[in-house]
Design an enzyme around this catalytic site. Structure first.
Site, mmCIF file in Angstrom:
data_model
loop_
_atom_site.group_PDB
_atom_site.id
_atom_site.type_symbol
_atom_site.label_atom_id
_atom_site.label_comp_id
_atom_site.label_asym_id
_atom_site.label_seq_id
_atom_site.Cartn_x
_atom_site.Cartn_y
_atom_site.Cartn_z
ATOM 1 N N CYS A 120 41.918 56.191 26.953
ATOM 2 C CA CYS A 120 42.473 56.368 25.613
ATOM 3 C C CYS A 120 41.333 56.734 24.677
ATOM 4 O O CYS A 120 40.187 56.354 24.915
ATOM 5 C CB CYS A 120 43.150 55.090 25.134
ATOM 6 S SG CYS A 120 44.154 55.358 23.662
ATOM 7 N N LYS A 195 54.871 51.617 26.356
ATOM 8 C CA LYS A 195 53.948 50.866 25.506
ATOM 9 C C LYS A 195 54.489 50.868 24.093
ATOM 10 O O LYS A 195 54.714 51.923 23.500
ATOM 11 C CB LYS A 195 52.563 51.514 25.555
ATOM 12 C CG LYS A 195 51.566 50.831 24.629
ATOM 13 C CD LYS A 195 50.169 51.377 24.804
ATOM 14 C CE LYS A 195 49.221 50.745 23.815
ATOM 15 N NZ LYS A 195 47.849 51.265 23.959
ATOM 16 N N ARG A 205 42.297 44.869 18.977
ATOM 17 C CA ARG A 205 41.738 45.902 18.090
ATOM 18 C C ARG A 205 40.478 45.386 17.416
ATOM 19 O O ARG A 205 39.546 46.152 17.164
ATOM 20 C CB ARG A 205 42.780 46.340 17.069
ATOM 21 C CG ARG A 205 43.862 47.147 17.765
ATOM 22 C CD ARG A 205 44.843 47.750 16.799
ATOM 23 N NE ARG A 205 45.969 48.301 17.549
ATOM 24 C CZ ARG A 205 47.100 48.681 16.993
ATOM 25 N NH1 ARG A 205 47.267 48.577 15.687
ATOM 26 N NH2 ARG A 205 48.065 49.166 17.732
ATOM 27 N N ARG A 217 50.473 53.367 14.644
ATOM 28 C CA ARG A 217 50.679 54.115 15.886
ATOM 29 C C ARG A 217 52.162 54.391 16.184
ATOM 30 O O ARG A 217 52.526 54.710 17.304
ATOM 31 C CB ARG A 217 50.090 53.331 17.070
ATOM 32 C CG ARG A 217 48.619 52.971 16.951
ATOM 33 C CD ARG A 217 47.977 52.874 18.317
ATOM 34 N NE ARG A 217 46.747 52.123 18.364
ATOM 35 C CZ ARG A 217 45.580 52.502 17.840
ATOM 36 N NH1 ARG A 217 45.504 53.646 17.173
ATOM 37 N NH2 ARG A 217 44.507 51.739 17.960
ATOM 38 N N GLU A 233 60.929 56.978 29.473
ATOM 39 C CA GLU A 233 59.464 57.145 29.538
ATOM 40 C C GLU A 233 58.959 56.954 30.972
ATOM 41 O O GLU A 233 58.109 57.698 31.449
ATOM 42 C CB GLU A 233 58.768 56.129 28.613
ATOM 43 C CG GLU A 233 58.814 56.481 27.134
ATOM 44 C CD GLU A 233 57.776 57.538 26.754
ATOM 45 O OE1 GLU A 233 57.126 58.099 27.658
ATOM 46 O OE2 GLU A 233 57.634 57.809 25.552
ATOM 47 N N LYS A 248 54.274 47.163 28.272
ATOM 48 C CA LYS A 248 53.282 46.484 27.438
ATOM 49 C C LYS A 248 53.774 46.386 26.018
ATOM 50 O O LYS A 248 54.222 47.404 25.491
ATOM 51 C CB LYS A 248 51.980 47.281 27.480
ATOM 52 C CG LYS A 248 50.902 46.760 26.580
ATOM 53 C CD LYS A 248 49.731 47.677 26.580
ATOM 54 C CE LYS A 248 48.749 47.179 25.560
ATOM 55 N NZ LYS A 248 47.657 48.082 25.383
ATOM 56 N N TYR A 313 44.157 38.219 30.138
ATOM 57 C CA TYR A 313 42.874 37.591 29.790
ATOM 58 C C TYR A 313 42.793 36.179 30.374
ATOM 59 O O TYR A 313 41.744 35.565 30.361
ATOM 60 C CB TYR A 313 42.721 37.553 28.260
ATOM 61 C CG TYR A 313 42.827 38.939 27.655
ATOM 62 C CD1 TYR A 313 41.727 39.790 27.631
ATOM 63 C CD2 TYR A 313 44.046 39.418 27.166
ATOM 64 C CE1 TYR A 313 41.830 41.077 27.127
ATOM 65 C CE2 TYR A 313 44.158 40.702 26.649
ATOM 66 C CZ TYR A 313 43.050 41.521 26.641
ATOM 67 O OH TYR A 313 43.156 42.801 26.144
HETATM 68 C C1 PBG Z 1 44.249 51.363 23.634
HETATM 69 C C2 PBG Z 1 44.777 50.052 24.053
HETATM 70 C C3 PBG Z 1 45.252 48.998 23.261
HETATM 71 C C4 PBG Z 1 45.492 47.940 24.134
HETATM 72 C C5 PBG Z 1 45.201 48.389 25.400
HETATM 73 N N1 PBG Z 1 44.790 49.707 25.344
HETATM 74 C C6 PBG Z 1 45.402 48.846 21.807
HETATM 75 C C7 PBG Z 1 46.320 49.675 21.023
HETATM 76 O O1 PBG Z 1 47.148 50.433 21.520
HETATM 77 O O2 PBG Z 1 46.165 49.587 19.799
HETATM 78 C C8 PBG Z 1 45.956 46.569 23.736
HETATM 79 C C9 PBG Z 1 45.574 45.477 24.665
HETATM 80 C C10 PBG Z 1 45.757 44.122 24.125
HETATM 81 O O3 PBG Z 1 46.225 43.882 22.992
HETATM 82 O O4 PBG Z 1 45.394 43.191 24.870
HETATM 83 N N2 PBG Z 1 45.165 52.295 23.256
#
Ligand code: PBG
Length: 323
Positions: A120, A195, A205, A217, A233, A248, A313
């Site tokens: 990303c 997502k 973030r 976003r 999707e 997610k 985590y």
């Molecule tokens: C990057 C990304 C994000 C997460 C994983 N890859 C953040 C977002 O989309 O802002 C979030 C992971 C988490 O909150 O543990 N695009």
């Protein structure tokens, strides 16, 4: 006439009996542990929004990965924090970027730990969006080539799996074609297919320094109100060549995980995201909940909903608890 002929409590009387009839068993083999990698060496800096997680330089990431491997956890997923950011996220595209360096260090240090990389732009762009920005627009098609270049850089460094999390349309196909034409046809693609534009990414973030500098976003991540759209999707990403698909966040989307599991015969992953983890940590710190029991219940529920793979985590804690 269920009662008294039927007494479900009969099968709950002892530990052995409960274990015998348990339907869902999540284990370290199902888990992937996120790592945040930074430039330099000898760096291991606590991340305040994610207690127990660290910003790690490549050498320290390799040490961490060895520990993760020894705990029986399936793999790690890498997020990179570059030296500097620009509008194109160019530090994310090079072979000597922070993620490729960490991939090489981990692959050299570990025998068979799976190395997944998050693909990303948002960690690398000055504006913090996941794509190329023109005016206030996040442009789809010009972003695809950059994501493809990033994926190839990760694959060349030795990633087993690349995982695009940007939610641009068509990126799975673009990445698959780029990998194949670079001789990386064995590298698997785990797409963050469904997502959502979620408030649960807050602690991440902060950890990744990837908060958008303007707007949000919602023009590319999904509306939390939609589940049918998630199936669309997923179908599109599978058509484009995704090997595995992800939902997610996990906890507020268990119904989506279940629907994806029932509809598609591919491995399904779910991301137990930063906000879900941080809530448990914070409440446990206050003594309001039992962390071990809560986290175990959460991971079990995500697995029961249909996720074969869980990014969390809590992976290291959980692996120690079940040892
Ligand atoms: C990057 C990304 C994000 C997460 C994983 N890859 C953040 C977002 O989309 O802002 C979030 C992971 C988490 O909150 O543990 N695009």
């Amino acid at each position: 006439m269920p009662f008294p002929a039927h007494r479900p409590r009969r099968l709950r009387r002892t530990d052995r009996l409960r274990a015998l009839v348990r339907e869902t068993q999540v284990g370290p083999k199902n888990l992937i542990y996120p790592l945040f990698v930074v430039p330099g060496s000898g760096k291991r800096l606590p991340i305040s929004s994610l207690p127990g997680c660290f910003h790690l330089s490549a050498d320290e990431a390799a040490k961490e990965a060895r520990e993760v491997e020894s705990l029986g956890i399936a793999g790690v997923i890498l997020f990179g924090l570059p030296e500097g950011k620009d509008a194109q996220g160019s530090q994310g595209l090079t072979d000597d970027g922070v993620v490729p360096e960490a991939v090489r260090a981990i692959r050299a240090a570990c025998r068979d730990l799976l190395v997944v990389t998050d693909v990303c732009l948002c960690e690398y762009t000055s504006h913090g969006h996941c794509g190329v920005v023109e005016g206030e627009e996040v442009r789809n098609d010009p972003t695809l080539e950059l994501l493809a270049r990033m994926s190839v850089a990760h694959a060349k460094a030795g990633a087993h799996v690349v995982a695009p999390s940007d939610m641009m349309d068509g990126r799975v196909g673009a990445i698959r074609r780029a990998l194949d034409s670079s001789g990386e046809s064995d590298v698997a693609l785990l797409s963050y297919a469904a997502k959502y534009a979620s408030a649960f990414y807050g602690p991440f973030r902060e950890a990744a320094g990837s908060t958008p500098q303007f707007g949000d976003r919602r023009s590319y991540q999904m509306d939390p109100a939609n589940a049918r759209e998630a199936l669309k999707e997923v179908a599109l990403d599978l058509d484009e060549g995704a090997d595995m698909v992800m939902v997610k966040p996990a906890l507020s989307y268990l119904d989506v995980i279940r629907r994806v599991r029932d509809r598609f015969d591919v491995p399904v992953a779910a991301y137990n995201v930063s906000g879900e983890y941080a809530m448990v940590k914070a409440a446990a710190e206050k003594g309001w909940i039992d962390e071990r029991r809560t986290a175990t219940e959460i991971l079990t529920s995500i697995h029961r909903a249909g996720a074969d793979i869980i990014l969390t985590y809590h992976a290291k804690d959980f692996a120690r608890w079940v040892k």
